[in-house]
Design an enzyme around this catalytic site. Structure first.
Site, mmCIF file in Angstrom:
data_model
loop_
_atom_site.group_PDB
_atom_site.id
_atom_site.type_symbol
_atom_site.label_atom_id
_atom_site.label_comp_id
_atom_site.label_asym_id
_atom_site.label_seq_id
_atom_site.Cartn_x
_atom_site.Cartn_y
_atom_site.Cartn_z
ATOM 1 N N ALA A 96 0.844 -1.192 0.000
ATOM 2 C CA ALA A 96 0.000 0.000 0.000
ATOM 3 C C ALA A 96 0.880 1.244 0.000
ATOM 4 O O ALA A 96 2.096 1.169 0.214
ATOM 5 C CB ALA A 96 -0.908 -0.016 1.220
ATOM 6 N N GLY A 151 -0.421 -5.191 0.686
ATOM 7 C CA GLY A 151 -1.601 -5.043 -0.152
ATOM 8 C C GLY A 151 -1.428 -5.631 -1.532
ATOM 9 O O GLY A 151 -2.402 -6.073 -2.158
ATOM 10 N N GLU A 207 -2.194 -9.235 -1.041
ATOM 11 C CA GLU A 207 -3.624 -9.368 -0.753
ATOM 12 C C GLU A 207 -4.455 -9.240 -2.029
ATOM 13 O O GLU A 207 -5.430 -9.974 -2.231
ATOM 14 C CB GLU A 207 -4.044 -8.324 0.284
ATOM 15 C CG GLU A 207 -3.516 -8.631 1.680
ATOM 16 C CD GLU A 207 -3.875 -7.580 2.700
ATOM 17 O OE1 GLU A 207 -4.588 -7.885 3.658
ATOM 18 O OE2 GLU A 207 -3.435 -6.420 2.533
ATOM 19 N N GLU A 260 3.055 -6.354 7.328
ATOM 20 C CA GLU A 260 2.375 -5.307 8.100
ATOM 21 C C GLU A 260 2.706 -5.324 9.584
ATOM 22 O O GLU A 260 2.683 -4.281 10.247
ATOM 23 C CB GLU A 260 0.858 -5.423 7.915
ATOM 24 C CG GLU A 260 0.342 -5.002 6.556
ATOM 25 C CD GLU A 260 0.374 -6.135 5.528
ATOM 26 O OE1 GLU A 260 -0.174 -5.945 4.434
ATOM 27 O OE2 GLU A 260 0.964 -7.203 5.828
#
Length: 691
Positions: free
Chosen positions: A66, A105, A108, A128
């Site tokens: 991200a 991300g 994901e 994370e």
């Protein structure tokens, strides 16, 4: 080819649409990329000629996570979760084509695709936890459904990426690309359509978790990761979120994951850990040195001293494939030092950290010597001799006549003046400090000490070399103790005063370990050895440390120091030491009193912050964040507290100043506030700008 937006293009390769993403430098999932992916998927889904969609990235990596700059801000454009719903609900199979890294991300999103193909060199992970967070876009729900609770817990708690081959074995990757990734991905997409494979939606799969013993998996994770994660808010929250994959329906698990992510994101610990992430990156940048500053070639290294530090330093270079010549004065010292190095490598091989063949490979790069003249052709020479100025000056004067022109001459001194050492040579521009931390082959920190005359290219070389050997290099200036040890001295001064005023060593240590440090000052002293720098002939028994050494209580190595130790080096409070301390207090005329944990913490931490303010004001550290990076990587400061200067900002510089003034009034000049601390409070600022 269709230009979707600045970050995405779409073109057809036969019946396969290829959605190409480009958001340099690491294709972070910022708004423009999310919008490009959503529009590209929708356009391809609406194209009657398209039967499958490949999502691939330009540049050196797939989506590496991200956009951290968007954390805590209102989301614009589709959220990552909304984007995943678009991908997963697409009526045509979506294949993620992975290269470089697929992290956070990025992974994901790949898990929300129906299939995944990767080049063998790709690496996948969910890091994370290192930012005080959990995966917040389905990682805690899709990954366990795919690979099981135990594997998912390990991947999420370590935060370490796995290679494509491992990911393929686990089932995260469906195929490994044998050649060009785009061509292989298009071929794979065609196979999926031709074979009529179903569109696999991980969110709808529960079979992998059906037989899982959730409580057993959680307890195993506690046993494996609990000690390392002690004090981290994210640990228990991550356990809950991952276990929910087995306990709850997907939608409910996702909802709770989102709540936990938001709680952690708003918390002080994640803010501190995200600050440290940025601070570590900033430490690699030297404001007064151009990014393209040329560096000197370092393909060979010489080290003077084969003791604990010299041997550990050598291992860093040997492990990086750089040949080392190590010099000692006596054969027995050289043999002992190189033997310890081999033993350390063999221990790493037994633990599975390196391959057995790596032991001989590393040791094969080592050339032991008893003659300093053998360093004549070395590109970098590091002195790791006894911490005494006369010894170091003598070595550098000799090196000046031995080392080739352009060689970098470095001292591993912990405290001494680099400029004084450099002055013994005719080439002070080639001299600097490289302060490794013990054990040097393990600890991440490297203080790069820039002298008054150190050449810019020498500094640039040292900073680059630090990264090359896996260190976190921080540039500091010349003063007694540089950054870390200078601040440590302020803490140690107060610790020694506290035990005479009323606290016991184990009480002082407990306050710091409760705060999150791995050990307190007296535990650290026992581990290092109380006789470091102590001399029986000159000892006057004027301090507790001197009295302990005179009584042959020299720390863990002798079975006794501030603590008593059993045969497994387990520590326990010592009645003898308590008696010794009380007698010393009485002899010094100090009336002992009850000291609260709060006072102990303030007396230990606030003078460190005050010293840090002086260090900043003097320009010894370039940034407050550099001080924090030093303390996190060299002294075990808990990352979830962000470092001493960040901690000062968290509680408020005004609180520190008020307490320092109160302590100065009660206890004297040791607590005189630093001018910078006063100015910061008067101007309403803080040290780091991050709070």
């Amino acid at each position: 080819m269709i230009l979707i937006n600045d970050a995405a293009t779409l073109d057809n390769d036969g019946a396969t649409a290829v959605l190409t993403l480009h958001n340099p430098p690491v294709n972070a999932l910022s708004r423009v990329l999310r919008e490009g992916i959503a529009a590209g998927i929708e356009a391809a889904a609406a194209d009657g000629a398209v039967e499958a969609i490949v999502m691939i990235c330009e540049g050196r990596t797939f989506i590496a996570g991200a956009d951290i700059k968007e954390f805590g801000k209102p989301i614009e454009g589709p959220s990552l979760r909304e984007l995943e719903d678009i991908v997963e609900s697409c009526p045509k199979p979506v294949i993620a084509a992975l290269h470089g890294t697929a992290l956070g991300g990025g992974l994901e999103l790949a898990l929300a695709c129906h299939y995944r193909i990767a080049v063998p060199s790709a690496r996948l992970g969910l890091p994370e936890i290192k930012l005080g967070l959990i995966p917040g876009a389905g990682g805690t729900q899709r990954l366990p459904r795919m690979i099981g609770l135990k594997r998912a817990l390990d991947m999420i708690f370590t935060g370490a990426p796995v290679g494509a081959a491992t990911a393929h074995t686990l089932g995260i990757i469906d195929e490994l690309a044998a050649g060009d990734l785009r061509a292989e991905a298009v071929r794979f997409a065609s196979d999926i359509v031709r074979e009529g494979r179903p569109q696999r939606k991980i969110s709808e799969e529960d079979g992998r978790l059906a037989g899982e013993d959730v409580e057993a998996a959680i307890e195993e994770a506690r046993a494996t990761h609990g000690r390392k994660m002690k004090g981290f808010d994210s640990f228990e929250k991550a356990l809950e979120a991952i276990a929910n994959a087995a306990r709850l329906p997907f939608a409910e698990g996702m909802a709770r994951e989102g709540e936990i992510f938001a709680e952690l994101l708003a918390g002080a610990q994640s803010k501190a850990q995200r600050y440290v992430f940025g601070a570590t990156r900033a430490a690699a940048k030297v404001p007064d040195m151009a990014a393209d500053t040329p560096t000197r070639s370092v393909t060979t290294v010489g080290i003077i001293g084969a003791g604990t530090m010299g041997g550990g330093i050598a291992m860093n270079f040997l492990s990086a494939g750089i040949p080392v010549t190590i010099v000692e004065a006596k054969p027995e010292a050289l043999e002992r030092g190189t033997g310890i190095m081999r033993t350390n490598y063999e221990a790493s091989a037994k633990r599975g950290r390196i391959r057995p063949e790596d032991v001989d490979r590393a040791m094969g790069l080592l050339s032991p010597s008893l003659d300093m003249a053998d360093l004549a052709d070395r590109d970098l020479i590091i002195e790791a001799a006894f911490e005494e100025m006369a010894v170091k000056k003598d070595i550098f004067a000799r090196l000046d006549g031995i080392a080739k022109a352009g060689a970098i001459l470095a001292s591993n001194t912990s405290y001494l003046d680099i400029d004084d050492i450099a002055a013994t040579t005719k080439r002070p521009e080639d001299v600097l400090g490289l302060h490794f931390f013990s054990p040097a082959n393990v600890m991440k920190l490297l203080e790069v000490v820039r002298g008054e005359k150190t050449a810019t290219d020498v500094v640039a070389t040292a900073m680059k070399l630090g990264r090359d050997i896996g260190k976190t290099a921080v540039l500091v200036g010349v003063c007694h103790g540089f950054v870390g040890n200078r601040m440590l001295s302020a803490r140690q001064r107060e610790a020694n005063k506290l035990i005479l005023e009323g606290a016991m060593p184990w009480e002082v240590d407990r306050v710091l370990t409760d705060f999150g440090l791995p050990m307190g000052p007296f535990q650290m002293a026992d581990l290092a050895g109380l006789d470091l720098g102590w001399n029986r002939e000159t000892s006057k028994g004027e301090t507790i440390r001197e009295q302990l050494c005179e009584a042959d209580r020299r720390g863990q190595k002798s079975g006794a120091g501030f603590y008593d130790y059993d045969d497994k080096r387990k520590a326990s409070p010592s009645k003898l030491v308590e008696k010794m301390i009380r007698a010393r207090s009485k002899a010094d005329g100090i009336k002992r009193r009850q000291i609260s944990d709060e006072e102990i913490l303030e007396r230990l931490i606030y003078p460190m912050i005050n010293e840090g303010a002086k260090i900043l004001d003097e320009g010894v550290a370039l940034r407050a964040s550099d001080i924090d990076v030093v303390w996190i990587n060299g002294y075990g400061w808990p990352v979830y507290r962000g470092g001493p200067m960040f901690f000062a900002d968290t509680i408020g510089p005004a609180v520190v100043l008020t307490t320092m003034r109160e302590l100065e009034e009660r206890m004297g000049a040791d607590f005189k506030p630093a001018p910078l601390l006063v100015r910061i409070v008067e101007e309403g600022r803080n040290f780091t700008g991050a709070v």
